[in-house]
Design an enzyme around this catalytic site. Structure first.
Site, PDB file in Angstrom:
ATOM      1  N   ASN A   1      -6.286  -1.041   6.128  1.00 53.98           N
ATOM      2  CA  ASN A   1      -5.990  -1.719   7.422  1.00 53.98           C
ATOM      3  C   ASN A   1      -4.646  -1.519   7.600  1.00 53.98           C
ATOM      4  OD1 ASN A   1      -6.336  -2.765  10.215  1.00 53.98           O
ATOM      5  ND2 ASN A   1      -5.234  -4.259   9.197  1.00 53.98           N
TER       6      ASN A   1
ATOM      7  N   VAL B   1       0.858  -1.411   0.065  1.00 56.68           N
ATOM      8  CA  VAL B   1       0.492  -0.186   0.133  1.00 56.68           C
ATOM      9  C   VAL B   1       0.865   1.300  -0.053  1.00 56.68           C
ATOM     10  CG1 VAL B   1      -2.277  -0.519   1.166  1.00 56.68           C
ATOM     11  CG2 VAL B   1       0.019  -0.110   2.592  1.00 56.68           C
TER      12      VAL B   1
ATOM     13  N   SER C   1      -5.477   4.735  14.748  1.00 55.48           N
ATOM     14  CA  SER C   1      -5.095   3.778  16.831  1.00 55.48           C
ATOM     15  C   SER C   1      -5.340   4.888  17.419  1.00 55.48           C
ATOM     16  CB  SER C   1      -3.254   3.455  16.816  1.00 55.48           C
ATOM     17  OG  SER C   1      -3.110   3.557  18.218  1.00 55.48           O
TER      18      SER C   1
ATOM     19  N   TYR D   1       5.460   6.135  15.089  1.00 55.01           N
ATOM     20  CA  TYR D   1       3.391   5.663  15.346  1.00 55.01           C
ATOM     21  C   TYR D   1       2.555   6.637  15.869  1.00 55.01           C
ATOM     22  CZ  TYR D   1       0.267   2.297  15.639  1.00 55.01           C
ATOM     23  OH  TYR D   1      -1.227   1.475  15.749  1.00 55.01           O
TER      24      TYR D   1
END
Length: 251
Positions: free
Chosen positions: A88, A62, A141, A154
């Site tokens: 996802n 992706v 998240s 992240y």
């Protein structure tokens, strides 16, 4: 409405579908009658997941727009419709900023953020073209609305996914689009991504996150939350921001 019948005949595309939340979502969608395209990096894991779930596995990186464009073309050629897309695919590089390199940031952002940008670029027009009440779900998240030590790369990627989803949802609504857009905000989930991390008592199984996610899709929610107990930490951040604005207003 029967939860199985509502997905009968629908086509769902799930990236990062070879394991974790992606696989659990693909399995639940298949159970409820959808045709499911499982996209992930090629290899045994994807082949096994597609074979066991009865879905169509498509090797896709992706982080590369050309590969997502190829995926979209393949899906449209095979099915002529897309009803649900779940962006996802994701990776984690959890370490203090001082231990990270620019290459670490580039890789995390390439998959977690650019992967979503690519998915939206390719599949939003296909959802619109299908002509039904399609939906796109972007996996972020809880680290996309809160932060902490070791999460610099992240959280940067996941904050980006959250604000991207919020902004485009407003644009779709302003344009009168029938396509819905939501962002999944899971806390700790027991997946390969968290192997080796300290066990957390609030960790959920991927199957439970998938169930909660599809419930949010059915209700066409913008924010899909799996760990409500994290609200206090989200509030603490918001209060700090509000406090800064309040102080600025008094000067």
């Amino acid at each position: 409405m029967n939860r199985k019948s509502e997905w009968h005949g629908k086509v769902a595309v799930v990236t990062g579908a070879a394991s974790g939340i992606g696989r659990a979502l693909a399995a639940l969608l298949r159970e409820r009658g959808a045709q499911v395209v499982l996209a992930d990096l090629g290899g045994e894991a994807l082949e096994r997941a597609a074979g066991e779930l009865g879905g169509w596995g498509r090797p896709t990186d992706v982080s590369r727009l050309a590969e997502v464009e190829r995926l979209g073309a393949q899906v449209w050629e095979r099915y002529g419709r897309v009803d649900l897309v779940v962006n996802n695919a994701g990776i984690a590089r959890l370490a203090p900023f001082a231990a990270l390199t620019p290459a670490d940031f580039e890789r995390v952002l390439a998959v977690n953020l650019w992967g979503v940008v690519h998915g939206m670029t390719v599949f939003l027009p296909l959802l619109e073209r299908t002509g039904t009440d399609g939906f796109m779900l972007n996996t972020a998240s809880a680290a996309g609305v809160r932060n902490g030590p070791g999460l610099s790369a992240y959280s940067t990627s996941k904050f980006g996914v959250v604000t991207l989803t919020e902004t485009v949802a407003q644009e779709l609504a302003a344009d009168g689009s029938r396509v819905g857009l939501g962002v999944l905000l899971p806390g700790r989930v027991r997946t390969a991504m968290t192997e080796g991390a300290p066990e957390s008592p609030d960790a959920l199984e991927a199957d439970e996150v998938a169930r909660l996610a599809l419930e949010g899709v059915r209700e066409r929610r913008l924010y899909l939350v799996t760990h409500p107990e994290l609200l206090d930490s989200v509030r603490a951040r918001h209060r700090a921001v509000e406090s800064a604005f309040a102080k600025a207003a008094t000067k």
